[in-house]
Design an enzyme around this catalytic site. Sequence first.
Site, PDB file in Angstrom:
ATOM      1  N   SER A  64       0.548  -0.871  -0.012  1.00 32.92           N
ATOM      2  CA  SER A  64      -0.407   0.120   0.103  1.00 32.92           C
ATOM      3  C   SER A  64       0.660   1.350  -0.234  1.00 32.92           C
ATOM      4  CB  SER A  64      -0.940   0.014   1.100  1.00 32.92           C
ATOM      5  OG  SER A  64      -2.306  -1.301   1.527  1.00 32.92           O
TER       6      SER A  64
HETATM    7  N1  SAH Z   1      -1.255  -4.741   4.152  1.00 34.29           N
HETATM    8  C1  SAH Z   1      -0.751  -4.858   3.130  1.00 34.29           C
HETATM    9  C2  SAH Z   1      -1.160  -4.627   1.545  1.00 34.29           C
HETATM   10  C3  SAH Z   1      -1.023  -5.795   0.384  1.00 34.29           C
HETATM   11  S1  SAH Z   1      -2.249  -5.337  -0.801  1.00 34.29           S
HETATM   12  C4  SAH Z   1       0.745  -4.034   3.294  1.00 34.29           C
HETATM   13  O1  SAH Z   1       1.254  -3.637   3.473  1.00 34.29           O
HETATM   14  O2  SAH Z   1       2.254  -4.654   1.924  1.00 34.29           O
HETATM   15  C5  SAH Z   1      -3.850  -6.537   0.196  1.00 34.29           C
HETATM   16  C6  SAH Z   1      -3.103  -7.886   0.347  1.00 34.29           C
HETATM   17  O3  SAH Z   1      -4.513  -9.065   0.904  1.00 34.29           O
HETATM   18  C7  SAH Z   1      -3.244  -9.461  -0.676  1.00 34.29           C
HETATM   19  O4  SAH Z   1      -1.485  -9.466  -0.470  1.00 34.29           O
HETATM   20  C8  SAH Z   1      -4.267 -10.249  -1.037  1.00 34.29           C
HETATM   21  O5  SAH Z   1      -2.992 -11.717  -1.918  1.00 34.29           O
HETATM   22  C9  SAH Z   1      -4.328  -9.971   0.638  1.00 34.29           C
HETATM   23  N2  SAH Z   1      -5.735 -10.690   0.441  1.00 34.29           N
HETATM   24  C10 SAH Z   1      -6.766 -10.237  -0.102  1.00 34.29           C
HETATM   25  N3  SAH Z   1      -8.385 -11.088  -0.115  1.00 34.29           N
HETATM   26  C11 SAH Z   1      -7.642 -12.009   0.796  1.00 34.29           C
HETATM   27  C12 SAH Z   1      -8.156 -12.895   1.727  1.00 34.29           C
HETATM   28  N4  SAH Z   1      -9.819 -13.712   1.771  1.00 34.29           N
HETATM   29  N5  SAH Z   1      -7.685 -13.231   2.890  1.00 34.29           N
HETATM   30  C13 SAH Z   1      -5.992 -12.340   2.917  1.00 34.29           C
HETATM   31  N6  SAH Z   1      -5.638 -12.406   2.810  1.00 34.29           N
HETATM   32  C14 SAH Z   1      -5.966 -11.343   1.374  1.00 34.29           C
END
Ligand code: SAH
Length: 217
Positions: A64
């Site tokens: 993000s």
């Molecule tokens: N907080 C992260 C943001 C990553 S983007 C950072 O700081 O890098 C969002 C993430 O949510 C992705 O890695 C994606 O694989 C995950 N995601 C999407 N749906 C999900 C679910 N049902 N359970 C767990 N993770 C999920």
Amino acid sequence: MEDSNRHKGMRKRLAEKLYQKGIRDENVLSAIQAIPRHFFLDKAFEEHAYEDKAFPIDEHQTISQPYTVAYQTELLQVKKREKILEIGTGSGYQSAVLALLGARLYTIERHELLYSKAKKMFETLGLLGIRSYFRDGYKGLGEFAPFDKILVTAGATEVPPALKKQLKIGGILVIPVGNQAHQKMLKITRLGKFDYQEETLSNFKFVPLLKGKNPQK
Ligand code: SAH
């Protein structure tokens, strides 16, 4: 990997930029200044780690934008020792911010590769209290509920019912909800067993919250 004075200087400027954009929580700004974001990025993007931008990570996901991380964290009003659940570990950067604020953090990721890379990074940084799970975060983490705060870092089309149930009374759930193109940030406060207060805030664009794990197991 090393954290040089040059990196520290760039982080200070990033924190100043976030202040200019409206982030006022001193603890959040200090955490952003403390965490080496370049550790969480692929080599190719390392030089850009302290720009206020999202970048690609593995599995077509993103780390993000720092402003988004700061905005969501500020909404959570984190206090030391609070039990917090994060859905979407991704790179682990947001998790590190929450851990540094003193949260007892549980974080869930649906991609096994991202889950294991983030877990290693927490060890590298000495963030040994973070508990990571390779699971479907749509279902939350029932066995450790209730949580003081829940943070969803992927865009949802609806609020997963399990997450509302796993929130403490008085607790806060922050989640972006909308369609593929954009989502509105919701801050949901649980006032009572059946009573939730919902505030609709600014627009953002997240990768989607998907159901199930990858790979399935
Ligand atoms: N907080 C992260 C943001 C990553 S983007 C950072 O700081 O890098 C969002 C993430 O949510 C992705 O890695 C994606 O694989 C995950 N995601 C999407 N749906 C999900 C679910 N049902 N359970 C767990 N993770 C999920």
